[in-house]
Design an enzyme around this catalytic site. Structure first.
Site, short mmCIF file in Angstrom:
data_model
loop_
_atom_site.label_atom_id
_atom_site.label_comp_id
_atom_site.label_asym_id
_atom_site.label_seq_id
_atom_site.Cartn_x
_atom_site.Cartn_y
_atom_site.Cartn_z
CB CYS A 1 -36.03 -26.14 -34.24
SG CYS A 1 -37.01 -27.57 -33.73
CG HIS B 1 -36.09 -23.70 -30.00
ND1 HIS B 1 -36.78 -23.13 -31.05
CD2 HIS B 1 -36.36 -25.03 -30.08
CE1 HIS B 1 -37.43 -24.06 -31.74
NE2 HIS B 1 -37.19 -25.22 -31.16
CD GLU C 1 -36.05 -19.60 -30.64
OE1 GLU C 1 -34.82 -19.80 -30.70
OE2 GLU C 1 -36.89 -20.36 -31.19
#
Lengths: 741, 229
Positions: free
Chosen positions: B86, B203, B205
């Site tokens: 990002c 993302h 994560e």
């Protein structure tokens, strides 16, 4: 910075006329003269006028707010501080509050909403909590109003622009449209944070001689008189008030959060308070006042963004991202190092004194020297006259027969402004930063893990203003009950609420009657549901040209789930699961969305709330979720049973084969009886769950089986999920893209 | 596998990616401050999401010139694996570690949702545990994720297999309907020439543990672990 010097004798002389322009009524000004004992200076008038404004003094609402239950064994700190604090076990606390930014958002929607988020974040981290979630409750005018689209776009972008940057997920909220908000939208923002119970910071100052420290952004001329603006009705010239709206800087807020939390990890802070409404004035008065002390401020030391600011402007500025702290003496250098690291201003601007006075100096002159206590002790307190809302007639379902098949009626309702999907809104919010969001926007309640623990906090915002308008007592109880119910659906134990009381002009008995009625209903519900109020905010004068909004006591509820893996969602999960309805359905159509949308009647009494039944059903559902007996759960609200079923189908991407509903009347399908949940259970568990409900005294009705890609068994034939989705998801994006409302 | 995450004052996903790195590796992730001029010896450097210095100007432009990024560039030149997610991807392009740029989403709006992706290359330390062409879902959250590059650069990226992930529709088809931000060629993530630096808008994560509702991002972290141990 230029070396302009001001002197007090060049300022305008304070007169009754000038006091009136500051929003002080004649008797209030007389009371001020008595307290000050002489003609006040302009700076003193400014300070008095904001401290005694409705926004800061709660002068119309205080007598009523006292009726709300505010205690429970798990409440650590109730109303009166920057935010409420509840115990969530393991030495941890949840700290939360909801606050309005209605007037600024109507004038300048992006900055108004953004700074609303910034302000509520500060209220929470001021107390030592790391903010973990944001929510909001928004009300806009009717879609056909020419201003509505612009306000929706600006408010949503502002909430996102601020929350996304500070890195706090926006996980939930609610949005309504109604013509009563055409001239006065509502933007209520809520923040939930987590702190250690032994590291909670309060605003009460202590210790004569201790330094008063200013940190954060510099002070500019923005937002002067914001609190006063929020304490008067809007008129045609409200556009001219644009300069009173503050401008937000979320990056600085992020730095401020990190720097404050870093300093809070030490024991250098005695007290801390954010500079919100009325900025340096209210923060310094509240801190010194709560401690029973005095305060000396040297405004030459205040970091200033603009040259030539006067003491009046500095004291009344509502520049954002600023905090005031009292430090332990000798800890200034250590604290300054932390703020230097985060590249934020840090200035010692005064000290606590023992004389009980507020003394303000600048350019070698004294601009204010008044006793502190009257600023809050002698603030006006009004027992304003109330006029009860006349009772509305109960409307029988037979008066409002279906005009089309059940299938077609449901399909149409799912695309109406108040029931259509809010995806267009919440996809503009970062709902996942922190990576602890288990249930985000679009569910009944949001669920966010307490980082590094098995626990999770459930949260929701709720209110049904049309109910409150028709019957304030029922409406107030319903708002609290719906928040309770939403927390239950994910498996959480509801713990406490924050309230954001948005009403019209309190000087009108009818409006004050709405306020009193809503408080009564809320108080009843809070008591029966063990769901106390721990923080809140009152926003009055939500009127434009004499037209008040619907009474809107927005409720922010917080609950605890001890094991986040117990959580269930509100979408149908497995084909073959059986759908059960808990709770009693009488077919209450008064004030229902069905009655409004299909029959064009916003009429009748709203549904009553049986609080004892509410409690029984809530305890039952929570127990079943803890026992992992349910696979999905959804509460019934706007639109009633048929809408609830459609929502579960859309969320879970499974259809449902309904039984026993073909030929049902509008009351059964679309009535908004309270205290009801739709749940799904594995076929093997139906008997056990039914027995549990019966044993708990909760009516249970089997409704069908999950499966397929359509809702079947409603009168009028199968309703394909794809068609339902197109209608439900289509309205808001189409409207925002410019389709006719 | 030892890792570091770079923390700018406005980073806000550093903890999230550190949690993922720590859970797969069992080692604590080092948090490097933007003013740091050195880093411990690590195998992976993560440049996380957020708003580095507020990003009121061009996203990542200031961050690219921060002291710590000099060290990141040195380490990248030595082959240390660098992943930018990002805002991290934006910073890596601004720093010249990856080509192209990320401009305002075509919709002009911030967008946060799970997007469908196609894994375009599994021959890297970041993607080896995916299968070629695998259809996965990973959340995005950005206002400036619209990948652009000049034609020559695009030709090289495509020709050299340096597109890591591409946006698709729900059926896994690369098309405009599945493109959340207007990115050229639906590009969601790219490698540098040696495939030791990866930048991506989604993302991973946020799709790591079961409670995220989806664990499609996990293979990225296990890929790193396996290729580095």
């Amino acid at each position: 910075m230029s070396k302009t010097t001001h002197s007090p004798d060049k300022e305008p002389v304070v007169t009754a006329q000038l006091a009136a322009e500051h929003g002080l009524k004649p008797d209030e000004y007389a009371s001020m003269l008595e307290s000050v004992g002489r003609t006040p200076t302009l700076t003193e008038l400014g300070i008095y006028s904001v401290m005694w404004s409705e926004h800061c003094s709660y002068k119309s609402s205080r007598v009523w707010l006292k009726q709300l239950p505010t205690t429970a064994p798990w409440v650590i700190c109730g109303p009166g501080e920057n935010a409420g604090v509840i115990d969530i076990g393991d030495g941890q606390a949840a700290i939360f509050k909801m606050e309005s930014h209605n007037h600024p958002s109507f004038i300048e929607p992006y900055q108004g909403a953004a700074t609303g988020v910034g302000g509520i974040l500060r209220d929470v981290f001021t107390m030592g909590a790391r903010p973990v979630a944001n929510l909001n409750a928004l009300r806009f005018g009717e879609p056909s109003n020419p201003k509505t689209r612009h306000l929706v776009a600006g408010v949503v972008a502002g909430i996102g622009g601020y929350g996304n940057c500070v890195g706090v997920p926006t996980v939930g909220g609610e949005t309504n449209f109604h013509k009563a908000y055409n001239g006065n939208c509502l933007v209520n923002a809520m923040t939930v944070g987590v702190a250690q119970t032994d590291k909670i910071f309060y605003s009460k100052a202590a210790g004569v001689g201790k330094p008063v420290v200013y940190v954060g952004s510099k002070t500019g001329r923005d937002g002067i008189h914001g609190a006063t603006m929020s304490s008067a009705e809007f008129t045609e010239d409200s556009e001219a008030k644009r300069p009173t709206v503050q401008v937000g800087d979320p990056f600085t807020e992020k730095l401020l959060i990190e720097a404050c939390l870093e300093l809070m990890a030490t024991d250098a802070i005695v007290a801390i308070q954010d500079m919100g409404a009325a900025g340096l004035t209210s923060s310094s008065v509240e801190m010194a006042g709560k401690g029973g002390l005095g305060i000396d401020l040297d405004l030459d030391a205040v970091p200033q963004r603009e040259a030539g600011m006067t003491p009046y402007e500095i004291m009344l500025s509502e520049s954002q991202e600023r905090m005031l702290m009292i430090l332990e003496p000798g800890r200034e250098e250590e604290a300054k190092r932390i703020f230097d690291k985060w590249e934020l201003d840090f200035a010692v601007i005064g000290k606590l004194t023992d004389n009980g006075r507020m003394v303000i100096r600048m350019h070698g002159a004294t601009w204010c020297d008044v006793e502190l206590a009257p600023l809050f002790d002698k603030a006006p307190l009004y027992h304003r006259p109330t006029e009860p809302t006349p009772p509305q007639a109960e409307i029988a379902a037979s008066e409002a027969p279906l005009k089309a098949s059940a299938r077609d009626t449901l399909l149409a309702l799912m695309g109406t402004p108040d029931l259509a999907s809010r995806r267009w809104i919440w996809e503009q919010y970062d709902s996942q930063v922190g990576a602890d969001t288990v249930i985000g926007p679009g569910g009944d309640a949001a669920l966010v893990r307490v980082h590094g623990t098995p626990k999770a906090l459930a949260m929701t915002t709720d209110c049904t203003p049309r109910y409150c308008h028709a019957d304030p007592v029922r409406g107030g109880a319903q708002a609290v009950a719906e928040a309770y119910r939403n927390l239950i659906t994910v498996g959480a134990l509801p713990l406490a609420i924050t309230d954001n009381m948005n009403f019209g002009n309190p000087e009108k008995p009818r409006i004050m009657g709405q306020f009193a009625g809503c408080i009564e209903g809320m108080a009843d519900a809070c008591r029966v549901l063990d769901f106390p109020v721990v923080s809140g905010n009152v926003s009055l004068y939500n009127e434009t040209n004499g037209e008040g909004i619907l009474p809107t006591p927005a409720i922010g509820g917080v609950g605890l789930l001890k094991d986040s893996t117990l959580a269930i969602g509100s979408g149908f999960k497995n084909a073959g699961d059986v759908v059960l309805l808990f709770g009693d359905t009488k077919g209450h159509v008064g004030q229902s969305l069905y009655l409004r949308e299909v029959h064009g009647r916003e009429e009748g009494a709203p549904p009553p709330v049986d609080l004892a039944a509410e409690r029984r059903a809530g305890d039952l559902v929570r127990g079943l979720i803890e026992g992992r007996r349910l696979t999905a759960c959804h509460d019934l609200a706007d639109g009633g049973l048929a809408v609830g079923l459609a929502e579960m189908a859309l969320r879970g991407k499974h259809g449902v084969a309904l039984t026993g509903l073909d030929g049902a009347d509008a009351g059964l399908l679309f009535g908004e009886d309270q205290g009801r949940y739709l749940v799904t259970v594995a076929a093997a568990d139906v008997a056990a769950v039914t027995d549990a409900a019966t044993a708990a005294g909760v009516p249970v009705t089997p409704l069908g089986t999950v499966g397929g890609d359509a809702l079947t068994g409603l009168g009028g034939g199968a309703l394909a999920l794809a068609d339902l989705r197109t209608v439900h998801e289509g309205w808001l994006p189409g409207y925002m893209a410019g389709d006719a409302a | 596998m030892k890792s570091a995450v770079i923390v700018f004052p406005g980073s806000n996903c550093e903890r999230d990616i550190a949690v993922a790195l720590e859970q797969v590796s069992g080692h604590k992730t080092f948090h490097a401050w933007h003013r740091d001029t050195d880093l411990p010896e690590v195998d992976v450097i993560a440049v996380p999401g957020g708003f580095s210095y507020g990003d009121y100007l061009r996203c990542g432009a200031m961050a690219a010139n921060s002291p710590v990024m000099r060290v990141v560039k040195e380490r990248a030149a030595k082959g240390v694996k660098v992943i930018g997610v990002c805002n991290g991807f934006q910073i890596l392009t601004e720093a010249g570690l990856l080509p192209g740029a990320l401009i305002r989403n075509q919709s002009l709006k911030y967008i946060c949702k799970t997007v469908d992706l196609k894994v375009e290359n599994t021959d890297s330390a970041f993607t080896r545990n995916y299968t070629l062409g695998q259809h996965i879902g990973i959340p995005v959250g950005h206002g400036e994720g619209n990948y652009v590059a000049d034609e020559e650069t695009l030709k090289r990226l495509e020709g050299e297999g340096r597109v890591a992930f591409r946006y698709t529709d729900a059926d896994g088809v690369v098309n405009a309907a599945g493109n959340p931000n207007g990115a050229t060629n639906n590009i969601a993530g790219i490698f540098n020439e040696t495939r030791t630096v990866l930048g991506m808008m989604p993302h991973p994560e946020r799709a790591f543990d079961p409670q995220h509702g989806n664990t499609d991002g996990r293979a990225l972290f296990t890929s790193l672990l396996e290729s580095l141990s």
